[in-house]
Design an enzyme around this catalytic site. Structure first.
Site, PDB file in Angstrom:
ATOM      1  N   HIS A  99     -46.091   3.188-131.802  1.00 13.44           N
ATOM      2  CA  HIS A  99     -45.211   3.289-130.466  1.00 13.44           C
ATOM      3  C   HIS A  99     -45.630   4.338-128.949  1.00 13.44           C
ATOM      4  CE1 HIS A  99     -43.446   1.206-128.218  1.00 13.44           C
ATOM      5  NE2 HIS A  99     -42.412   2.244-127.495  1.00 13.44           N
ATOM      6  N   TYR A 121     -46.043   5.104-124.302  1.00 12.29           N
ATOM      7  CA  TYR A 121     -45.685   5.477-123.110  1.00 12.29           C
ATOM      8  C   TYR A 121     -46.450   6.814-122.153  1.00 12.29           C
ATOM      9  CZ  TYR A 121     -41.719   2.211-124.583  1.00 12.29           C
ATOM     10  OH  TYR A 121     -40.998   1.102-124.624  1.00 12.29           O
ATOM     11  N   HIS A 138     -48.464 -10.292-126.001  1.00 11.52           N
ATOM     12  CA  HIS A 138     -47.302  -9.426-124.763  1.00 11.52           C
ATOM     13  C   HIS A 138     -48.724  -7.920-124.409  1.00 11.52           C
ATOM     14  CE1 HIS A 138     -44.565  -5.411-125.363  1.00 11.52           C
ATOM     15  NE2 HIS A 138     -45.263  -5.436-126.319  1.00 11.52           N
ATOM     16  N   PHE A 139     -48.800  -7.175-125.443  1.00 13.82           N
ATOM     17  CA  PHE A 139     -50.025  -6.246-124.653  1.00 13.82           C
ATOM     18  C   PHE A 139     -50.522  -6.063-123.836  1.00 13.82           C
ATOM     19  CE2 PHE A 139     -52.690  -5.524-128.878  1.00 13.82           C
ATOM     20  CZ  PHE A 139     -53.835  -5.635-128.373  1.00 13.82           C
ATOM     21  N   HIS A 140     -51.474  -7.056-123.480  1.00 11.01           N
ATOM     22  CA  HIS A 140     -51.989  -7.546-122.817  1.00 11.01           C
ATOM     23  C   HIS A 140     -51.669  -7.284-121.280  1.00 11.01           C
ATOM     24  CE1 HIS A 140     -55.495  -7.657-125.764  1.00 11.01           C
ATOM     25  NE2 HIS A 140     -56.689  -7.168-124.582  1.00 11.01           N
ATOM     26  N   ARG A 176     -53.711 -12.860-134.849  1.00  7.53           N
ATOM     27  CA  ARG A 176     -54.536 -11.518-133.987  1.00  7.53           C
ATOM     28  C   ARG A 176     -55.840 -11.096-134.955  1.00  7.53           C
ATOM     29  NH1 ARG A 176     -51.116  -5.962-133.929  1.00  7.53           N
ATOM     30  NH2 ARG A 176     -53.839  -5.864-132.703  1.00  7.53           N
ATOM     31  N   ARG A 177     -56.467 -11.285-134.058  1.00  7.20           N
ATOM     32  CA  ARG A 177     -57.810 -10.793-134.804  1.00  7.20           C
ATOM     33  C   ARG A 177     -58.700 -11.419-135.715  1.00  7.20           C
ATOM     34  NH1 ARG A 177     -54.981  -4.881-136.009  1.00  7.20           N
ATOM     35  NH2 ARG A 177     -55.282  -3.830-134.173  1.00  7.20           N
TER      36      ARG A 177
HETATM   37 FE1  HAS Z   1     -44.682  -3.577-126.831  1.00 13.19          FE
HETATM   38  C1  HAS Z   1     -47.113  -4.169-130.195  1.00 13.19           C
HETATM   39  C2  HAS Z   1     -41.873  -3.820-128.358  1.00 13.19           C
HETATM   40  C3  HAS Z   1     -43.130  -1.933-124.376  1.00 13.19           C
HETATM   41  C4  HAS Z   1     -48.005  -2.321-125.880  1.00 13.19           C
HETATM   42  N1  HAS Z   1     -46.912  -2.723-127.587  1.00 13.19           N
HETATM   43  C5  HAS Z   1     -46.803  -3.735-129.141  1.00 13.19           C
HETATM   44  C6  HAS Z   1     -48.916  -3.076-129.655  1.00 13.19           C
HETATM   45  C7  HAS Z   1     -49.290  -2.747-127.676  1.00 13.19           C
HETATM   46  C8  HAS Z   1     -47.944  -2.744-127.084  1.00 13.19           C
HETATM   47  C9  HAS Z   1     -50.936  -2.148-128.040  1.00 13.19           C
HETATM   48  O1  HAS Z   1     -40.782  -4.347-131.662  1.00 13.19           O
HETATM   49  C10 HAS Z   1     -49.710  -3.611-130.602  1.00 13.19           C
HETATM   50  C11 HAS Z   1     -50.033  -2.983-131.518  1.00 13.19           C
HETATM   51  C12 HAS Z   1     -50.467  -2.898-132.173  1.00 13.19           C
HETATM   52  O2  HAS Z   1     -52.300  -3.465-132.051  1.00 13.19           O
HETATM   53  O3  HAS Z   1     -50.242  -2.977-133.527  1.00 13.19           O
HETATM   54  N2  HAS Z   1     -43.105  -2.867-126.538  1.00 13.19           N
HETATM   55  C13 HAS Z   1     -42.341  -3.153-126.689  1.00 13.19           C
HETATM   56  C14 HAS Z   1     -40.638  -3.450-126.306  1.00 13.19           C
HETATM   57  C15 HAS Z   1     -41.267  -3.144-125.339  1.00 13.19           C
HETATM   58  C16 HAS Z   1     -42.732  -2.828-126.187  1.00 13.19           C
HETATM   59  C17 HAS Z   1     -38.997  -3.616-126.866  1.00 13.19           C
HETATM   60  N3  HAS Z   1     -45.194  -2.276-125.725  1.00 13.19           N
HETATM   61  C18 HAS Z   1     -45.168  -2.320-123.734  1.00 13.19           C
HETATM   62  C19 HAS Z   1     -45.270  -1.181-123.346  1.00 13.19           C
HETATM   63  C20 HAS Z   1     -46.557  -1.463-123.846  1.00 13.19           C
HETATM   64  C21 HAS Z   1     -46.945  -1.735-125.063  1.00 13.19           C
HETATM   65  C22 HAS Z   1     -45.136  -0.347-122.101  1.00 13.19           C
HETATM   66  C23 HAS Z   1     -47.980  -0.104-123.318  1.00 13.19           C
HETATM   67  C24 HAS Z   1     -48.116  -0.088-122.184  1.00 13.19           C
HETATM   68  N4  HAS Z   1     -44.796  -3.973-128.700  1.00 13.19           N
HETATM   69  C25 HAS Z   1     -42.979  -3.756-129.283  1.00 13.19           C
HETATM   70  C26 HAS Z   1     -43.131  -4.557-130.722  1.00 13.19           C
HETATM   71  C27 HAS Z   1     -44.544  -3.953-131.169  1.00 13.19           C
HETATM   72  C28 HAS Z   1     -44.818  -4.226-129.744  1.00 13.19           C
HETATM   73  C29 HAS Z   1     -41.942  -4.743-131.300  1.00 13.19           C
HETATM   74  C30 HAS Z   1     -44.763  -4.646-132.629  1.00 13.19           C
HETATM   75  C31 HAS Z   1     -45.585  -6.276-132.879  1.00 13.19           C
HETATM   76  C32 HAS Z   1     -45.991  -6.786-134.170  1.00 13.19           C
HETATM   77  O4  HAS Z   1     -45.287  -7.336-134.448  1.00 13.19           O
HETATM   78  O5  HAS Z   1     -46.733  -6.236-134.567  1.00 13.19           O
HETATM   79  C33 HAS Z   1     -40.410  -2.338-123.773  1.00 13.19           C
HETATM   80  O6  HAS Z   1     -40.406  -0.987-123.412  1.00 13.19           O
HETATM   81  C34 HAS Z   1     -39.760  -3.595-123.140  1.00 13.19           C
HETATM   82  C35 HAS Z   1     -39.074  -3.295-122.340  1.00 13.19           C
HETATM   83  C36 HAS Z   1     -39.448  -4.086-120.660  1.00 13.19           C
HETATM   84  C37 HAS Z   1     -38.513  -4.930-120.281  1.00 13.19           C
HETATM   85  C38 HAS Z   1     -38.996  -5.253-118.730  1.00 13.19           C
HETATM   86  C39 HAS Z   1     -38.081  -5.446-117.702  1.00 13.19           C
HETATM   87  C40 HAS Z   1     -38.498  -5.525-116.156  1.00 13.19           C
HETATM   88  C41 HAS Z   1     -38.484  -5.574-115.473  1.00 13.19           C
HETATM   89  C42 HAS Z   1     -39.103  -6.160-114.057  1.00 13.19           C
HETATM   90  C43 HAS Z   1     -38.314  -6.318-113.061  1.00 13.19           C
HETATM   91  C44 HAS Z   1     -39.071  -6.891-111.484  1.00 13.19           C
HETATM   92  C45 HAS Z   1     -38.764  -8.762-111.451  1.00 13.19           C
HETATM   93  C46 HAS Z   1     -39.238  -8.589-110.665  1.00 13.19           C
HETATM   94  C47 HAS Z   1     -37.341  -8.953-111.834  1.00 13.19           C
HETATM   95  C48 HAS Z   1     -37.692  -5.213-120.861  1.00 13.19           C
HETATM   96  C49 HAS Z   1     -37.984  -3.454-114.571  1.00 13.19           C
HETATM   97  C50 HAS Z   1     -39.691  -8.456-109.236  1.00 13.19           C
HETATM   98  C51 HAS Z   1     -39.885  -8.863-108.529  1.00 13.19           C
HETATM   99  C52 HAS Z   1     -40.901  -8.895-106.849  1.00 13.19           C
HETATM  100  C53 HAS Z   1     -41.487  -9.598-106.471  1.00 13.19           C
HETATM  101  C54 HAS Z   1     -40.827  -7.046-106.366  1.00 13.19           C
HETATM  102 CU    CU Z   2     -44.270  -0.092-130.233  1.00 14.06          CU
END
Ligand code: HAS
Ligand code: CU
Length: 537
Positions: A217, A221, A368-370, A431-432
């Site tokens: 995890h 970050y 998700h991660f792409h 996946r995979r």
């Molecule tokens: Fe994730 C799996 C949960 C963030 C990368 N994640 C992965 C894997 C990768 C990865 C590589 O809980 C696969 C690992 C593997 O190969 O097995 N992830 C999260 C959560 C967050 C999160 C809760 N992940 C990331 C980030 C990554 C990343 C950042 C890479 C850099 N992830 C998981 C979980 C798994 C997982 C499980 C396991 C799944 C499984 O079963 O295998 C959080 O940090 C995300 C928080 C983000 C938000 C979004 C807020 C939105 C904002 C944008 C506002 C913009 C607006 C538009 C309104 C809540 C702040 C503005 C427009 C304009 C025009 C200005």
């Molecule tokens: Cu994670």
């Protein structure tokens, strides 16, 4: 003199990073073609898994580590306005990392390390793969030491002053990486290497997966923080405004550091070796770590809004149109934030213990991660490269228009490729997997999405090639200019001591890590469950 050294070091790191990136995109293209099943001559599970393993390692470990090191050296020297501490050590670290990559590349390309980028045992790789990966991590520790020494020296020389925000965040990332990489380092030294060398003939896969989760995890970050540095420190100025709040930014980096570490079990929800209570605890932490990202979204969008209004944008949304969309840094930030909305939403679904059962090990997860890594994070890396290349080479960016086309292409391609993955995941595609050879109603329903993936993949490959071409042309044929700029976003705010150093946070991390990993790791030594059978017998 030292300036030139820093530039060279940054450029050398960046070329390895972006070279790996370009190469990995070709592997990605092969994978979407293979999986579509349309090209029978490409179909080969052996080639597919060698390719997907190489693609993952290049993108997740080589691109990121080298980019982060290069960006860190540049940030430290510029924002602290002092010479790089110990350049020979920095070059030595670079050398160790390059040797590590070369060692790991050989078995990967020969199909002897088709273990995917997570290298979960009991699938075994050739020992050189583990050795290479370990050296890459060890080399990156040299970088961590240099960043932390420079941070400490600056503070010692200027008591009471606030460390510039980009360096505060870089030091937080160096610390995060030292804590993060300990898990996989332990797994590698005490489990994988002895096993691959034949010194032990069994391996405790539960312990290995637990140690890997420790790393898995927070490593995301480690990749994310440089993107946030660009969002906080480059984007507001590029948009014609200023950062909405320096203190909120510091708070977000501290929260990522502290909360990002003790939550790895959200990758193990469906695993049997950890108890439900521990998983629940890690889930609570996982939801908490969304907060710094929400803070970041708020602060960066508020900064953009201030800039848009200053440029004459009026009304509720008029400021969005008034932003300089033709500035690569601003465009990248907007596209990056858009992808963060959906990528983050997917993360929240993953993190929800019960819903994870629906998406775990399906195509949803690479979706998700792409979106969030290859999309949100890498888009900002590309924008940083466009900003720094002129400074590093003393030449003007070869073509701003092409850079804009490239960034739009990366965004469009990523959306076209990852939307089908999310749907396929919900349709039950694991996946995979390489091409499926059988035709059931289920697998036939996947086909239209596989075609969309080819379209998305092709756009992405074209965009990646354009990116590498632009860097190359800038360096070799760009118009010569003196593009040196001073550090971005120097903050003069008097930050309180707890937002200007990490002593308190380190102690808190230690307590949280002991609480969340202490017993779950000890149990493998305390509980006498069963003796594992040797793999292969
Ligand atoms: Fe994730 C799996 C949960 C963030 C990368 N994640 C992965 C894997 C990768 C990865 C590589 O809980 C696969 C690992 C593997 O190969 O097995 N992830 C999260 C959560 C967050 C999160 C809760 N992940 C990331 C980030 C990554 C990343 C950042 C890479 C850099 N992830 C998981 C979980 C798994 C997982 C499980 C396991 C799944 C499984 O079963 O295998 C959080 O940090 C995300 C928080 C983000 C938000 C979004 C807020 C939105 C904002 C944008 C506002 C913009 C607006 C538009 C309104 C809540 C702040 C503005 C427009 C304009 C025009 C200005
Ligand atoms: Cu994670």
């Amino acid at each position: 003199m030292n300036d030139a050294t820093v530039n060279r070091l940054t450029l050398f790191n960046f070329w390895v990073a972006f070279g790996a990136f370009g190469l990995a995109c070709f592997f990605g293209m092969y994978q979407v073609l293979e999986r579509s099943g349309l090209f029978t001559f490409l179909q080969s599970p052996a080639a597919y898994f060698a390719s997907v393993s190489t693609h993952g390692v290049l993108m997740a470990f080589v691109l990121t580590t080298f980019f982060i090191m290069g960006f860190g050296y540049h940030t430290a020297a510029r924002s602290l306005r002092r010479p790089l501490w110990n350049p020979p050590l920095a070059w030595a670290g670079y050398g160790v990392c390059v040797v590590g990559v070369a060692l790991a590349a050989i078995p990967l390309l020969l199909g002897k390390a088709s273990v995917l980028y997570t290298f979960y045992p009991p699938i075994q790789a050739n020992v050189f793969f583990y050795l290479g990966a370990t050296l890459l991590v060890v080399g990156s520790w040299f970088w961590c030491v240099i960043m932390l020494v420079m941070f400490a020296q600056w503070k010692r020389d200027r008591p009471g002053e606030t460390v510039p925000l980009p360096m505060f965040a870089t030091a937080a990332n160096a610390l995060l990486w030292l804590w993060t990489s300990a898990g996989v380092a332990l797994e590698s030294v005490f489990q994988l290497l002895p096993w691959a060398l034949g010194l032990t003939d069994t391996i405790d896969v539960g312990l290995a997966r637990t140690l890997f989760a420790w790393t898995l995890h927070p490593i995301v970050y480690f990749w994310l923080i440089p993107a946030y540095i660009a969002l906080y420190c480059y984007v507001p100025q590029a948009a014609g405004g200023k950062l909405f709040s320096d203190l909120l930014a510091r708070t977000a980096f501290v929260l990522i550091l502290v909360l990002g570490l003790p939550i790895g079990f959200h990758h193990l929800y469906m695993d049997p070796e950890q108890g439900a209570g521990w998983k629940f605890l890690h889930m609570v932490g996982t939801f908490a770590v969304a907060i710094p990202t929400l803070l970041t979204g708020f602060t960066v969008i508020a900064s953009l809004e201030m800039a848009g209004r200053k440029r004459g944008g009026a009304g509720l949304f008029g400021w969005i149109g008034a932003l300089p969309w033709k500035n690569p840094m601003v465009l990248a930030a907007i596209l990056s934030l858009l992808m963060l909305v959906l990528g983050g939403f997917g993360g929240i679904v993953n993190a929800s213990y019960a819903m994870n059962a629906m998406v775990h090990n399906t195509a949803w997860v690479p979706g998700h991660f792409h979106l969030i890594f290859a999309g949100t994070v890498i888009t900002m890396y590309l924008a940083v490269a466009y900003k720094l290349w002129p400074e590093l080479c003393g030449r003007r960016l070869y073509s701003v228009d092409l850079a804009l086309v490239q960034l739009w292409g990366w965004f469009i391609g990523m959306v076209i490729m990852t939307t089908p993955w999310h749907i396929l995941g919900l349709l039950g595609q694991p996946r995979r997997i390489s091409a499926v050879q059988y035709n059931s109603v289920l697998t036939l329903s996947w086909e239209p999405y596989e075609l969309a993936m080819i379209a998305g993949g092709s756009i992405l490959l074209a965009s990646a090639c354009l990116f590498v071409y632009l860097l190359y042309k800038t360096q070799t044929a760009g118009e010569k200019v003196d593009a040196r700029e001073d550090a971005a976003a120097d903050s003069n705010h008097g930050a309180p001591a707890w937002l200007n150093g990490f002593a308190l946070w380190n102690r808190l991390i230690l307590v949280l890590m002991v609480l969340s990993y202490g017993y779950p790791i000890l149990q493998f030594f305390l509980l006498k469950t069963h003796s594992p059978t040797a793999w292969g017998y």
